[in-house]
Design a protein around this motif. Structure first.
Motif, PDB file in Angstrom:
ATOM      1  N   THR A  31      14.937  38.561  15.002  1.00 31.00           N
ATOM      2  CA  THR A  31      13.481  38.658  15.057  1.00 31.00           C
ATOM      3  C   THR A  31      12.988  38.286  16.446  1.00 31.00           C
ATOM      4  OG1 THR A  31      13.182  36.349  14.335  1.00 31.00           O
ATOM      5  CG2 THR A  31      13.227  38.054  12.623  1.00 31.00           C
ATOM      6  N   VAL A  32      11.974  39.017  16.883  1.00 35.75           N
ATOM      7  CA  VAL A  32      11.228  38.700  18.100  1.00 35.75           C
ATOM      8  C   VAL A  32       9.755  38.829  17.743  1.00 35.75           C
ATOM      9  CG1 VAL A  32      12.976  39.365  19.803  1.00 35.75           C
ATOM     10  CG2 VAL A  32      11.480  41.104  18.836  1.00 35.75           C
ATOM     11  N   ARG A  33       8.920  38.128  18.457  1.00 36.57           N
ATOM     12  CA  ARG A  33       7.490  38.219  18.141  1.00 36.57           C
ATOM     13  C   ARG A  33       6.925  39.586  18.455  1.00 36.57           C
ATOM     14  NH1 ARG A  33       5.593  32.497  20.610  1.00 36.57           N
ATOM     15  NH2 ARG A  33       7.084  33.214  22.155  1.00 36.57           N
ATOM     16  N   ASN A  34       7.512  40.240  19.453  1.00 40.28           N
ATOM     17  CA  ASN A  34       7.034  41.567  19.835  1.00 40.28           C
ATOM     18  C   ASN A  34       8.235  42.449  20.151  1.00 40.28           C
ATOM     19  OD1 ASN A  34       5.912  43.822  21.338  1.00 40.28           O
ATOM     20  ND2 ASN A  34       4.033  42.614  21.511  1.00 40.28           N
ATOM     21  N   LEU A  35       8.275  43.633  19.570  1.00 45.53           N
ATOM     22  CA  LEU A  35       9.419  44.524  19.763  1.00 45.53           C
ATOM     23  C   LEU A  35       9.547  45.035  21.200  1.00 45.53           C
ATOM     24  CD1 LEU A  35       9.387  46.617  16.454  1.00 45.53           C
ATOM     25  CD2 LEU A  35      10.986  44.811  17.125  1.00 45.53           C
ATOM     26  N   SER A  36       8.539  44.781  22.016  1.00 41.32           N
ATOM     27  CA  SER A  36       8.637  45.165  23.426  1.00 41.32           C
ATOM     28  C   SER A  36       9.741  44.373  24.141  1.00 41.32           C
ATOM     29  CB  SER A  36       7.296  44.931  24.134  1.00 41.32           C
ATOM     30  OG  SER A  36       6.961  43.544  24.133  1.00 41.32           O
ATOM     31  N   LYS A  37      10.209  43.280  23.528  1.00 36.96           N
ATOM     32  CA  LYS A  37      11.269  42.474  24.134  1.00 36.96           C
ATOM     33  C   LYS A  37      12.667  43.052  23.904  1.00 36.96           C
ATOM     34  CE  LYS A  37       8.978  37.940  23.907  1.00 36.96           C
ATOM     35  NZ  LYS A  37       9.125  36.540  23.445  1.00 36.96           N
ATOM     36  N   GLU A  38      12.757  44.034  23.010  1.00 38.15           N
ATOM     37  CA  GLU A  38      14.085  44.514  22.614  1.00 38.15           C
ATOM     38  C   GLU A  38      14.921  44.993  23.800  1.00 38.15           C
ATOM     39  OE1 GLU A  38      16.268  47.945  19.868  1.00 38.15           O
ATOM     40  OE2 GLU A  38      14.158  47.440  19.491  1.00 38.15           O
ATOM     41  N   ALA A  39      14.345  45.793  24.668  1.00 39.10           N
ATOM     42  CA  ALA A  39      15.111  46.347  25.788  1.00 39.10           C
ATOM     43  C   ALA A  39      15.654  45.248  26.686  1.00 39.10           C
ATOM     44  CB  ALA A  39      14.236  47.319  26.593  1.00 39.10           C
ATOM     45  N   ALA A  40      14.830  44.245  26.976  1.00 38.79           N
ATOM     46  CA  ALA A  40      15.264  43.151  27.848  1.00 38.79           C
ATOM     47  C   ALA A  40      16.371  42.327  27.208  1.00 38.79           C
ATOM     48  CB  ALA A  40      14.075  42.252  28.193  1.00 38.79           C
ATOM     49  N   VAL A  41      16.270  42.107  25.895  1.00 35.93           N
ATOM     50  CA  VAL A  41      17.302  41.343  25.195  1.00 35.93           C
ATOM     51  C   VAL A  41      18.614  42.116  25.191  1.00 35.93           C
ATOM     52  CG1 VAL A  41      18.004  40.343  22.982  1.00 35.93           C
ATOM     53  CG2 VAL A  41      15.644  40.096  23.757  1.00 35.93           C
ATOM     54  N   ARG A  42      18.553  43.405  24.927  1.00 39.86           N
ATOM     55  CA  ARG A  42      19.776  44.222  24.929  1.00 39.86           C
ATOM     56  C   ARG A  42      20.415  44.226  26.322  1.00 39.86           C
ATOM     57  NH1 ARG A  42      21.100  47.259  20.588  1.00 39.86           N
ATOM     58  NH2 ARG A  42      19.541  47.529  18.938  1.00 39.86           N
ATOM     59  N   GLU A  43      19.589  44.329  27.350  1.00 41.94           N
ATOM     60  CA  GLU A  43      20.118  44.334  28.721  1.00 41.94           C
ATOM     61  C   GLU A  43      20.817  43.015  29.035  1.00 41.94           C
ATOM     62  OE1 GLU A  43      18.604  44.853  33.361  1.00 41.94           O
ATOM     63  OE2 GLU A  43      17.139  44.804  31.722  1.00 41.94           O
ATOM     64  N   ALA A  44      20.193  41.884  28.647  1.00 44.86           N
ATOM     65  CA  ALA A  44      20.790  40.573  28.908  1.00 44.86           C
ATOM     66  C   ALA A  44      22.115  40.416  28.169  1.00 44.86           C
ATOM     67  CB  ALA A  44      19.818  39.464  28.492  1.00 44.86           C
ATOM     68  N   GLY A  49      28.333  40.628  28.467  1.00 44.18           N
ATOM     69  CA  GLY A  49      29.591  41.137  27.933  1.00 44.18           C
ATOM     70  C   GLY A  49      29.578  41.460  26.459  1.00 44.18           C
ATOM     71  N   ALA A  50      28.399  41.644  25.881  1.00 44.13           N
ATOM     72  CA  ALA A  50      28.303  41.936  24.454  1.00 44.13           C
ATOM     73  C   ALA A  50      28.958  43.266  24.114  1.00 44.13           C
ATOM     74  CB  ALA A  50      26.844  41.958  24.021  1.00 44.13           C
ATOM     75  N   THR A  51      29.641  43.262  22.988  1.00 47.64           N
ATOM     76  CA  THR A  51      30.188  44.498  22.434  1.00 47.64           C
ATOM     77  C   THR A  51      29.535  44.731  21.077  1.00 47.64           C
ATOM     78  OG1 THR A  51      32.010  43.242  21.450  1.00 47.64           O
ATOM     79  CG2 THR A  51      32.413  44.229  23.608  1.00 47.64           C
ATOM     80  N   ASN A  52      29.738  45.890  20.517  1.00 49.14           N
ATOM     81  CA  ASN A  52      29.189  46.220  19.195  1.00 49.14           C
ATOM     82  C   ASN A  52      27.661  46.146  19.144  1.00 49.14           C
ATOM     83  OD1 ASN A  52      31.828  46.431  18.219  1.00 49.14           O
ATOM     84  ND2 ASN A  52      31.896  44.275  17.655  1.00 49.14           N
ATOM     85  N   LEU A  53      26.997  46.484  20.247  1.00 46.48           N
ATOM     86  CA  LEU A  53      25.534  46.410  20.240  1.00 46.48           C
ATOM     87  C   LEU A  53      24.910  47.420  19.273  1.00 46.48           C
ATOM     88  CD1 LEU A  53      24.545  45.703  23.945  1.00 46.48           C
ATOM     89  CD2 LEU A  53      23.999  44.318  21.946  1.00 46.48           C
TER      90      LEU A  53
END
Length: 343
Positions: A31-44, A49-53
């Motif tokens: 959960t995030v307060r605003n879905l606009s954060k999704e791209a930044a979280v995925r990039e981080a 080194g995240a796999t299975n995104l």
């Protein structure tokens, strides 16, 4: 593998919990307060080194509102409740922190219970264990609770204590068999994932930038965020963890000067600016007359509240990274991410 909801996925601890869950093969929602954060979280997460995104999905939900929680938790086996307000400065009205912490915890627990979740793991804090008792010679353990009416207990400490107590009461009285485990970290260090810095990492940043010329005689325990996240994941499924709380600490306490010494020893010239003088207590008390941050520090001057990690080692079998490793990892990550320019 299970489906797990992580609250507060854009935060420091939440991000590391997601990393470890994905690495273990779980399907993860956050959960995030605003879905606009999704791209930044995925990039981080990708940079870390995240796999299975492809197994990660995002839901909009706010701790202060009912909207979105039922949808986020539907079909989940477990919940990692990490999200909680943590300010650098204390608010004038303590309820600004206490209300969202307590109400948000109960909101998540109700949604989890109604969705048939097996176990919730809550990120609490040493602030719910070892505050309000003054000087103490023996380490705190999981049987201890912060005295919310004690001296120098700030709104943040009250919020974590009351939120955790409300969680235990809810599971006992209304949980309908849902299990709870709680992790209580001391000061959390380790590699930052992005520029959204925790209070602990912000302290390291100021040291590396030479923006902390003096500091009061304050002490804190330290733990690596990778250990906190790992304990949370272990406590999620380990049968022995049900109904238990676990202090997360590498052991011992550090002064601000100790931290600066660790940064210089571990990072060399990159941490050349991490040096300052320890301010005498009388000066801090004098500044406190007109400075609210100094005023908050006065009751805690010289108090070394050490926590025991014996239960985490014995019951979870956890082996902690050293204080030196976690603090140097904090500094190195700030330089790697370009948040701090090397000296």
């Amino acid at each position: 593998m299970s489906t797990v909801l992580v609250t507060g996925g854009s935060g420091f601890v939440g991000g590391h919990v997601i990393l470890q869950l994905l690495e273990a093969g779980h399907t993860v929602r956050t959960t995030v307060r605003n879905l606009s954060k999704e791209a930044a979280v995925r990039e981080a997460l990708t940079k870390a080194g995240a796999t299975n995104l492809d197994k990660l999905s995002f839901f909009a939900a706010d701790l202060e509102k009912d909207d979105g929680w039922a949808e986020a938790v539907a079909g989940c086996d477990y919940v990692q409740h990490v999200a909680s307000p943590f300010p650098i400065a204390q608010p004038k009205d303590e309820m600004e922190l206490i209300r969202p912490a307590v109400d948000g915890t109960l909101r998540v627990l109700r949604a989890a219970r109604d969705a048939g979740v097996k176990r919730v793991v809550q990120t609490s804090s040493f602030a719910a264990v070892g505050c309000g008792h003054g000087h103490r010679d023996t380490p705190y353990d999981e049987t201890d609770w912060t005295d919310v009416n004690g001296e120098a207990v700030q709104p943040y400490m009250k919020s974590k204590t009351l939120a955790e107590r409300s969680a235990w009461e809810f599971v006992t009285d209304e949980g309908k068999g849902m299990e709870l485990a709680v992790v209580n970290p001391v000061g959390i260090f380790g590699p930052a994932l992005n520029g959204d810095l925790s209070t602990s990492i912000e302290l390291v940043k100021r040291m590396l930038e030479g923006k902390l010329p003096g500091a009061p005689r304050l002490y804190l325990g330290a733990v690596d965020v990778r250990d906190v996240a790992g304990m949370q994941v272990k406590a999620m499924t380990d049968p022995a963890a049900a109904g238990q709380r676990f202090l997360a600490t590498a052991g011992g306490v550090l002064s601000m000067a100790d931290m600066a010494d660790i940064l210089r020893a571990g990072m060399g010239e990159k941490a050349a600016k991490a040096k300052f003088r320890e301010l005498p207590d009388w000066l801090v008390k004098l500044v406190a007359i007109f400075n609210p941050l100094a005023r908050e520090a006065v009751p805690r001057l010289g108090i070394k509240g050490e926590a025991s990690n014996a239960k985490a080692r014995d019951l979870l079998g956890w082996k902690f990274r050293s204080n030196e490793e976690s603090i140097v990892a904090s500094g190195e990550s700030l330089i790697r991410l370009g948040i701090v320019q090397p000296s």
